[in-house]
Motif scaffolding. Sequence first.
Motif, short mmCIF file in Angstrom:
data_model
loop_
_atom_site.label_atom_id
_atom_site.label_comp_id
_atom_site.label_asym_id
_atom_site.label_seq_id
_atom_site.Cartn_x
_atom_site.Cartn_y
_atom_site.Cartn_z
N SER A 63 61.85 36.06 30.33
CA SER A 63 60.82 37.08 30.12
C SER A 63 61.26 38.45 30.64
O SER A 63 60.75 39.47 30.18
CB SER A 63 59.52 36.66 30.82
N GLY A 64 62.17 38.48 31.62
CA GLY A 64 62.70 39.75 32.11
C GLY A 64 62.02 40.30 33.34
O GLY A 64 62.49 41.31 33.90
N TRP A 65 60.94 39.67 33.80
CA TRP A 65 60.24 40.16 34.98
C TRP A 65 59.96 39.00 35.93
O TRP A 65 59.52 37.93 35.51
CB TRP A 65 58.91 40.83 34.60
N GLY A 66 60.22 39.24 37.22
CA GLY A 66 59.94 38.23 38.23
C GLY A 66 58.52 38.35 38.75
O GLY A 66 57.83 39.35 38.52
N PRO A 67 58.05 37.35 39.49
CA PRO A 67 56.66 37.38 39.97
C PRO A 67 56.41 38.42 41.07
O PRO A 67 55.25 38.73 41.36
CB PRO A 67 56.45 35.95 40.50
N TYR A 68 57.48 38.94 41.65
CA TYR A 68 57.32 39.91 42.74
C TYR A 68 57.80 41.31 42.34
O TYR A 68 57.85 42.21 43.19
CB TYR A 68 58.08 39.45 43.98
N ASP A 69 58.17 41.50 41.08
CA ASP A 69 58.68 42.80 40.62
C ASP A 69 57.50 43.74 40.30
O ASP A 69 56.55 43.34 39.63
CB ASP A 69 59.55 42.62 39.36
N ILE A 82 45.06 51.39 36.66
CA ILE A 82 44.69 50.57 35.51
C ILE A 82 45.90 50.41 34.59
O ILE A 82 46.61 51.38 34.33
CB ILE A 82 43.52 51.22 34.74
N PRO A 83 46.16 49.20 34.09
CA PRO A 83 47.31 49.00 33.20
C PRO A 83 47.23 49.86 31.95
O PRO A 83 46.14 50.06 31.38
CB PRO A 83 47.24 47.51 32.86
N GLU A 93 57.18 43.86 26.60
CA GLU A 93 57.78 43.68 27.93
C GLU A 93 56.96 42.75 28.79
O GLU A 93 57.51 41.90 29.49
CB GLU A 93 57.90 45.06 28.62
N HIS A 94 55.65 42.92 28.76
CA HIS A 94 54.75 42.12 29.59
C HIS A 94 53.85 41.32 28.65
O HIS A 94 52.88 41.84 28.10
CB HIS A 94 53.92 43.03 30.50
N TRP A 95 54.19 40.04 28.48
CA TRP A 95 53.58 39.22 27.46
C TRP A 95 52.09 38.96 27.70
O TRP A 95 51.34 38.79 26.74
CB TRP A 95 54.32 37.89 27.36
N LEU A 96 51.67 38.92 28.95
CA LEU A 96 50.26 38.70 29.27
C LEU A 96 49.67 39.87 30.06
O LEU A 96 48.62 39.73 30.67
CB LEU A 96 50.09 37.40 30.07
N GLY A 97 50.35 41.00 30.02
CA GLY A 97 49.86 42.17 30.73
C GLY A 97 50.37 42.24 32.16
O GLY A 97 51.24 41.47 32.57
N VAL A 98 49.83 43.21 32.91
CA VAL A 98 50.26 43.42 34.30
C VAL A 98 49.03 43.49 35.20
O VAL A 98 47.91 43.70 34.75
CB VAL A 98 51.08 44.72 34.45
N GLY A 103 51.21 46.46 39.16
CA GLY A 103 52.06 46.42 37.98
C GLY A 103 52.91 45.16 37.88
O GLY A 103 53.85 45.11 37.09
N ARG A 104 52.59 44.15 38.68
CA ARG A 104 53.35 42.90 38.59
C ARG A 104 53.02 42.15 37.30
O ARG A 104 51.87 42.17 36.83
CB ARG A 104 53.06 42.02 39.81
N ASP A 105 54.02 41.48 36.76
CA ASP A 105 53.88 40.81 35.48
C ASP A 105 53.01 39.56 35.62
O ASP A 105 53.31 38.66 36.43
CB ASP A 105 55.27 40.42 34.95
N ILE A 106 51.94 39.49 34.84
CA ILE A 106 51.01 38.37 34.94
C ILE A 106 51.64 37.08 34.43
O ILE A 106 51.42 36.00 35.00
CB ILE A 106 49.71 38.69 34.17
N PHE A 107 52.44 37.16 33.37
CA PHE A 107 53.07 35.95 32.84
C PHE A 107 53.96 35.29 33.89
O PHE A 107 53.91 34.07 34.10
CB PHE A 107 53.89 36.28 31.60
#
Length: 317
Positions: A63-69, A82-83, A93-98, A103-107
């Motif tokens: 996915s390109g994003w870690g849970p702590y990024d 607000i996102p 970039e963020h499949w389920l938003g942030v 701004g952390r990736d929800i997915f």
Amino acid sequence: MSISSTELEAAGAPDTGALVAAPDPRRSVWHVLLRDPSAIACLTYIGIVVLMALFAPLIVRVSGWGPYDFDQTAIDPNLGGIPLGPAGGISAEHWLGVEPQSGRDIFARIVYGARASMLIAVSATALTTVLGVVFGLLAGYFGGRTDMVISRLMEFLMAFPALIFMIAVLSALPADNRQYLLVLVISVFGWPYLARIVRAQTMSLKQREFVEAALASGASRTRLVFTEILPNLRSTILVMVTLAVPGYIGTEAGLSFLGVGVVPPTPSWGQMISSSVGWYSVVPSYFLVPGTFLALLVLSFMVLGDRVRSAVDPGGR
């Protein structure tokens, strides 16, 4: 005088050569489940969540994003974080938003949250099953003072306000190794429910003819318990396990929601729902995504447990 096989058949006697081994109960359960569309759907979703938990690092890498990024470019600082974009910042970039503000990736956090939730629920279920089966067998088979002590302990734990005690204990203990503490605390209050059922069935089974025959043949108590009684409890234990997992998933989510479960920044579905409470009117997807994953997982286990119970005991209804 010898009797031919033809005469035996004419007399209605069974042909020993045609005897077939008894079917395996586990195969019967699987056969029933695989013919039930709802059970297949539940197994599919549970399998997806399990794969997410097992291969979380690989999935997140894709996915390109870690849970702590943190992705500050995905939120609007002028509007309180607000996102940016529709539906909570859903994009390529963020499949389920942030998450708002961070701004952390929800997915990525959903994937790692599945690991935390499943690890705690499955570990607590395993420990609960071991304790419940052992204490239930001891109380049901030996009876007397052993049964009295174990039964009073079970009644005390079942009457105790478990949720209040969990909150108090987890709040007082250090945050280190919180997941292991959750497993221990949940199991302490969970095993009596299985133990009571195992105790009752053990008391019934030990009066059966096959147990008395094994005892008369000189079998030890250990052999009686583990080779004669315990195998006849497999169906009951299987049903209780499938019904216990969703309960423990909900317990972990509830404790994390109350702030005494999984410690941030470690992701957990319950913790994500708790963090989204202040944003559900502005960014409803932040609440709906983890809530939907959690609700579907609990529902899948509950429906599967009901189907297993029906398969094990078709006339139980």
